[in-house]
Design an enzyme around this catalytic site. Structure first.
Site, PDB file in Angstrom:
ATOM      1  N   GLU A 130      -3.539  56.385  30.070  1.00 47.02           N
ATOM      2  CA  GLU A 130      -4.193  54.907  29.629  1.00 47.02           C
ATOM      3  C   GLU A 130      -4.816  53.997  30.832  1.00 47.02           C
ATOM      4  O   GLU A 130      -5.867  53.491  30.739  1.00 47.02           O
ATOM      5  CB  GLU A 130      -3.241  54.038  28.876  1.00 47.02           C
TER       6      GLU A 130
ATOM      7  N   TYR B 185      -4.725  45.996  24.919  1.00 48.60           N
ATOM      8  CA  TYR B 185      -5.024  47.283  24.280  1.00 48.60           C
ATOM      9  C   TYR B 185      -3.852  48.422  24.949  1.00 48.60           C
ATOM     10  O   TYR B 185      -3.207  49.281  24.232  1.00 48.60           O
ATOM     11  CB  TYR B 185      -6.314  47.597  24.999  1.00 48.60           C
TER      12      TYR B 185
ATOM     13  N   ASP C 145      -9.339  49.397  20.762  1.00 49.69           N
ATOM     14  CA  ASP C 145     -10.290  49.587  21.802  1.00 49.69           C
ATOM     15  C   ASP C 145     -11.750  49.627  21.439  1.00 49.69           C
ATOM     16  O   ASP C 145     -12.076  49.355  20.409  1.00 49.69           O
ATOM     17  CB  ASP C 145      -9.878  51.037  22.513  1.00 49.69           C
TER      18      ASP C 145
ATOM     19  N   CYS D  20     -18.523  58.617  15.810  1.00 54.43           N
ATOM     20  CA  CYS D  20     -19.233  57.252  15.642  1.00 54.43           C
ATOM     21  C   CYS D  20     -19.581  56.684  17.081  1.00 54.43           C
ATOM     22  O   CYS D  20     -18.941  55.754  17.289  1.00 54.43           O
ATOM     23  CB  CYS D  20     -18.190  56.241  14.776  1.00 54.43           C
TER      24      CYS D  20
ATOM     25  N   CYS E 121     -23.606  60.774  11.995  1.00 49.54           N
ATOM     26  CA  CYS E 121     -23.144  60.009  10.768  1.00 49.54           C
ATOM     27  C   CYS E 121     -23.352  61.236   9.683  1.00 49.54           C
ATOM     28  O   CYS E 121     -22.432  61.322   8.614  1.00 49.54           O
ATOM     29  CB  CYS E 121     -24.343  58.931  10.248  1.00 49.54           C
TER      30      CYS E 121
ATOM     31  N   CYS F 229     -18.709  54.072   4.143  1.00 48.15           N
ATOM     32  CA  CYS F 229     -19.268  53.448   5.513  1.00 48.15           C
ATOM     33  C   CYS F 229     -20.406  52.122   5.197  1.00 48.15           C
ATOM     34  O   CYS F 229     -21.561  52.336   4.657  1.00 48.15           O
ATOM     35  CB  CYS F 229     -20.028  54.060   6.617  1.00 48.15           C
TER      36      CYS F 229
END
Length: 304
Positions: free
Chosen positions: A50, A133, A151, A206, A213, A222
DNA sequence: CATCCGTGGAC
DNA sequence: TGTCCAAGGAT
């Protein structure tokens, strides 16, 4: 009592449940095989990943992550070494203050938490370099707890799928946090999988530039897609200039220190940048940040 | 809350 | 080719 059809979801809870299943099913079928997601990845390994992934792409993190954990398999291993070694090992991942903070976090874990990465969100948040986060991510990914993990990927997915706009605002809003919390599955284990699944959807499908898409599991529901994918409207999204900035000079200076494996004379540093004023300012900044240690008149090294 | 903080890859 | 942006945090 609310009358509901047995076939069509009518309540928010049922809609959310369908959403969770859709995204999690997609994740199970499409997730990347990343080392920090394997069952044998320790909480420390998750935390290291992370830190490295804060603003650095996965592809560049992979080799650094492996080398780091090989050298420092536990927080105590890292804490026992000099902070300068962390800075050197960080290499060219960028934002080297993260290396210093990871070393400081390892020290705090060793001294205050018995050498074990804490599972408590507040305790995680108190560690150097751990913000909202990262605390949620470690608690969720390593300890399978129920936290909203918000995030850049998740924010973009929500902006499109929920709000119907191409990009989220520059700074995280209360509305986004509310959305993230409301959509969080009730069960902790499901919530943890949901968190990583939405992130992965944002990272692989995305995406910021050219979202796919056509292959998106949320295509039907969506909001952005339904609205005809309207382009972003609003203030210009800030471009990061880099050429000629102090950041560039700092990077050049630190690269010399990293590669030197010992003390470096001023003359070596003077070669990296023509502007003496900016050069001095950058070096002072590195010293102020603790990334560089002056050892004598005109002599520097990584911190020990 | 805006700004600072590295580096490299994709288009 | 220059622009954009990548699992943020600290101040």
């Amino acid at each position: 009592m609310v009358a509901t059809s047995p076939s069509a979801p009518a309540t928010a809870s049922q809609l959310h449940s369908t959403l969770h299943t859709t995204v999690i099913d997609w994740y199970e079928a499409n997730a990347r095989d990343l080392p920090w997601r394997t069952p044998d990845a320790s909480p420390w390994a998750v935390m290291v990943s992370e830190f490295m992934l804060q603003q650095t792409p996965v592809k560049r993190v992979l080799p650094a992550y492996a080398a780091w954990l090989e050298r420092w398999p536990t927080p105590a291993d890292l804490a026992a070494d000099a902070p300068g070694e962390a800075v050197r090992m960080w290499g060219r991942l960028g934002y080297p203050r993260r290396a210093l903070r990871l070393h400081a976090a390892a020290t705090a874990i060793t001294e205050d938490h018995g050498g074990e990465v804490p599972s408590d969100h507040a305790a995680l948040l108190a560690l150097p370099g751990v913000g909202e986060y990262t605390a949620a991510a470690v608690a969720s990914f390593a300890f399978r707890q129920r936290h909203a993990v918000l995030d850049t990927n998740v924010r973009r997915v929500f902006a499109r799928a929920v709000t119907g706009v191409e990009y989220p605002a520059q700074a995280t809003t209360a509305a986004e946090r509310r959305t993230a919390t409301e959509l969080l599955p009730a069960r902790a284990e499901t919530a943890a999988t949901w968190a990583v699944a939405v992130m992965e959807l944002g990272a692989l499908v995305c995406t910021a530039r050219s979202p796919e898409c056509a292959g998106c599991p949320l295509r039907a529901e969506c909001a952005w897609q339904r609205a005809g994918r309207p382009p972003y409207v609003g203030p210009a999204r800030r471009g990061q200039t880099y050429e000629g900035t102090d950041r560039q000079v700092r990077g050049k200076l630190l690269a010399v220190l990293r590669d030197a494996h010992g003390e470096v004379a001023q003359a070596r540093l003077d070669e990296v940048w023509h502007d003496a004023v900016q050069r001095a300012r950058a070096l002072d900044g590195l010293v102020a940040d603790g990334l560089v240690e002056p050892v004598g008149p005109g002599v520097y090294r990584l911190p020990q």
